[in-house]
Design a protein around this motif. Structure first.
Motif, mmCIF file in Angstrom:
data_model
loop_
_atom_site.group_PDB
_atom_site.id
_atom_site.type_symbol
_atom_site.label_atom_id
_atom_site.label_comp_id
_atom_site.label_asym_id
_atom_site.label_seq_id
_atom_site.Cartn_x
_atom_site.Cartn_y
_atom_site.Cartn_z
ATOM 1 N N CYS A 168 0.832 -1.214 0.000
ATOM 2 C CA CYS A 168 0.000 0.000 0.000
ATOM 3 C C CYS A 168 0.861 1.258 0.000
ATOM 4 O O CYS A 168 0.388 2.336 0.325
ATOM 5 N N GLU A 169 2.126 1.098 -0.351
ATOM 6 C CA GLU A 169 3.048 2.223 -0.479
ATOM 7 C C GLU A 169 3.555 2.267 -1.907
ATOM 8 O O GLU A 169 3.528 1.257 -2.612
ATOM 9 N N VAL A 170 4.011 3.448 -2.325
ATOM 10 C CA VAL A 170 4.561 3.613 -3.668
ATOM 11 C C VAL A 170 5.900 4.333 -3.583
ATOM 12 O O VAL A 170 6.203 4.990 -2.596
ATOM 13 N N THR A 171 6.683 4.199 -4.642
ATOM 14 C CA THR A 171 7.950 4.922 -4.740
ATOM 15 C C THR A 171 7.659 6.391 -5.046
ATOM 16 O O THR A 171 6.502 6.766 -5.285
ATOM 17 N N GLU A 172 8.699 7.195 -5.069
ATOM 18 C CA GLU A 172 8.541 8.617 -5.407
ATOM 19 C C GLU A 172 7.933 8.796 -6.790
ATOM 20 O O GLU A 172 7.225 9.766 -7.041
ATOM 21 N N SER A 173 8.184 7.856 -7.689
ATOM 22 C CA SER A 173 7.642 7.943 -9.051
ATOM 23 C C SER A 173 6.249 7.318 -9.161
ATOM 24 O O SER A 173 5.686 7.264 -10.249
ATOM 25 N N GLY A 174 5.717 6.816 -8.036
ATOM 26 C CA GLY A 174 4.363 6.262 -8.022
ATOM 27 C C GLY A 174 4.275 4.774 -8.297
ATOM 28 O O GLY A 174 3.194 4.231 -8.478
ATOM 29 N N GLU A 175 5.418 4.088 -8.309
ATOM 30 C CA GLU A 175 5.419 2.645 -8.565
ATOM 31 C C GLU A 175 5.100 1.881 -7.282
ATOM 32 O O GLU A 175 5.673 2.151 -6.226
ATOM 33 N N PRO A 176 4.180 0.903 -7.345
ATOM 34 C CA PRO A 176 3.816 0.125 -6.158
ATOM 35 C C PRO A 176 5.012 -0.640 -5.587
ATOM 36 O O PRO A 176 5.836 -1.171 -6.322
ATOM 37 N N LEU A 177 5.088 -0.686 -4.253
ATOM 38 C CA LEU A 177 6.129 -1.456 -3.566
ATOM 39 C C LEU A 177 5.550 -2.790 -3.115
ATOM 40 O O LEU A 177 4.477 -2.844 -2.507
ATOM 41 N N MET A 178 6.251 -3.864 -3.436
ATOM 42 C CA MET A 178 5.799 -5.228 -3.139
ATOM 43 C C MET A 178 6.694 -5.842 -2.062
ATOM 44 O O MET A 178 7.880 -5.564 -1.987
ATOM 45 N N LEU A 179 6.090 -6.720 -1.257
ATOM 46 C CA LEU A 179 6.813 -7.415 -0.195
ATOM 47 C C LEU A 179 6.590 -8.908 -0.367
ATOM 48 O O LEU A 179 5.455 -9.360 -0.556
ATOM 49 N N ARG A 180 7.673 -9.670 -0.309
ATOM 50 C CA ARG A 180 7.555 -11.134 -0.416
ATOM 51 C C ARG A 180 7.109 -11.676 0.937
ATOM 52 O O ARG A 180 7.769 -11.453 1.958
ATOM 53 N N LEU A 181 6.000 -12.383 0.945
ATOM 54 C CA LEU A 181 5.390 -12.835 2.197
ATOM 55 C C LEU A 181 6.169 -13.942 2.887
ATOM 56 O O LEU A 181 6.213 -14.003 4.110
ATOM 57 N N ASP A 182 6.790 -14.835 2.120
ATOM 58 C CA ASP A 182 7.490 -15.958 2.737
ATOM 59 C C ASP A 182 8.934 -15.626 3.110
ATOM 60 O O ASP A 182 9.591 -16.408 3.772
ATOM 61 N N ARG A 183 9.435 -14.469 2.687
ATOM 62 C CA ARG A 183 10.779 -14.002 3.043
ATOM 63 C C ARG A 183 10.745 -12.497 3.243
ATOM 64 O O ARG A 183 11.263 -11.743 2.427
ATOM 65 N N PRO A 184 10.112 -12.045 4.313
ATOM 66 C CA PRO A 184 10.000 -10.590 4.507
ATOM 67 C C PRO A 184 11.363 -9.909 4.528
ATOM 68 O O PRO A 184 12.334 -10.452 5.018
ATOM 69 N N GLY A 185 11.395 -8.757 3.957
ATOM 70 C CA GLY A 185 12.609 -7.945 3.890
ATOM 71 C C GLY A 185 12.211 -6.559 3.455
ATOM 72 O O GLY A 185 11.123 -6.090 3.769
ATOM 73 N N GLU A 186 13.063 -5.929 2.690
ATOM 74 C CA GLU A 186 12.767 -4.600 2.173
ATOM 75 C C GLU A 186 11.760 -4.703 1.023
ATOM 76 O O GLU A 186 11.874 -5.588 0.177
ATOM 77 N N PRO A 187 10.785 -3.809 0.968
ATOM 78 C CA PRO A 187 9.864 -3.788 -0.177
ATOM 79 C C PRO A 187 10.618 -3.495 -1.471
ATOM 80 O O PRO A 187 11.622 -2.785 -1.477
ATOM 81 N N ILE A 188 10.129 -4.071 -2.567
ATOM 82 C CA ILE A 188 10.755 -3.949 -3.877
ATOM 83 C C ILE A 188 9.731 -3.379 -4.851
ATOM 84 O O ILE A 188 8.568 -3.788 -4.838
ATOM 85 N N PRO A 189 10.127 -2.463 -5.733
ATOM 86 C CA PRO A 189 9.197 -1.956 -6.738
ATOM 87 C C PRO A 189 8.641 -3.080 -7.610
ATOM 88 O O PRO A 189 9.344 -4.052 -7.935
ATOM 89 N N ALA A 201 7.990 -3.334 -10.771
ATOM 90 C CA ALA A 201 8.723 -3.611 -12.012
ATOM 91 C C ALA A 201 9.957 -4.465 -11.751
ATOM 92 O O ALA A 201 10.292 -5.338 -12.558
ATOM 93 N N ASP A 202 10.632 -4.263 -10.621
ATOM 94 C CA ASP A 202 11.806 -5.080 -10.281
ATOM 95 C C ASP A 202 11.396 -6.513 -9.975
ATOM 96 O O ASP A 202 12.092 -7.458 -10.352
ATOM 97 N N VAL A 203 10.284 -6.689 -9.284
ATOM 98 C CA VAL A 203 9.775 -8.041 -9.008
ATOM 99 C C VAL A 203 9.486 -8.737 -10.325
ATOM 100 O O VAL A 203 9.880 -9.883 -10.546
ATOM 101 N N TYR A 204 8.806 -8.037 -11.209
ATOM 102 C CA TYR A 204 8.429 -8.613 -12.499
ATOM 103 C C TYR A 204 9.666 -8.970 -13.322
ATOM 104 O O TYR A 204 9.732 -10.031 -13.928
ATOM 105 N N ARG A 205 10.652 -8.079 -13.329
ATOM 106 C CA ARG A 205 11.862 -8.285 -14.133
ATOM 107 C C ARG A 205 12.734 -9.418 -13.584
ATOM 108 O O ARG A 205 13.300 -10.198 -14.340
ATOM 109 N N THR A 206 12.868 -9.518 -12.258
ATOM 110 C CA THR A 206 13.787 -10.508 -11.681
ATOM 111 C C THR A 206 13.121 -11.804 -11.247
ATOM 112 O O THR A 206 13.784 -12.835 -11.160
ATOM 113 N N ARG A 207 11.806 -11.770 -10.970
ATOM 114 C CA ARG A 207 11.125 -12.956 -10.439
ATOM 115 C C ARG A 207 9.954 -13.405 -11.298
ATOM 116 O O ARG A 207 9.325 -14.409 -11.017
ATOM 117 N N GLY A 208 9.627 -12.650 -12.329
ATOM 118 C CA GLY A 208 8.386 -12.852 -13.066
ATOM 119 C C GLY A 208 8.553 -13.652 -14.321
ATOM 120 O O GLY A 208 9.608 -14.198 -14.577
#
Length: 80
Positions: free
Chosen positions: A28-49, A51-58
């Motif tokens: 429910c947070e976004v980056t300065e540019s308005g991109e949604p921040l995602m959090l991995r539920l099974d390995r909590p850590g820092e939220p990731i934009p 697009a980065d989730v999609y590019r590296t994990r998608g």
């Protein structure tokens, strides 16, 4: 809330699954540019934009939901 990623709609109100089965949820947070921040539920850590989730994990896709009685009813009524 729904956002578009490379022309593909992403429902941020649902858990998203990556190729390895990792579960991602919008914080429910976004980056300065308005991109949604995602959090991995099974390995909590820092939220990731998103697009980065999609590019590296998608690609990512919504976690399947349970079929409700209303869904069954809608399909059966449409078949008549």
């Amino acid at each position: 809330m729904t956002t578009n990623l490379d022309g593909t709609p992403v429902d941020l109100d649902r858990v998203q699954l990556d190729l390895d089965g990792g579960q991602w949820l919008w914080t429910c947070e976004v980056t300065e540019s308005g991109e949604p921040l995602m959090l991995r539920l099974d390995r909590p850590g820092e939220p990731i934009p998103l697009a980065d989730v999609y590019r590296t994990r998608g690609p990512i896709h919504p976690q399947p939901g349970r079929t409700t009685a209303a869904m069954y009813r809608q399909v059966l009524e449409a078949a008549r």
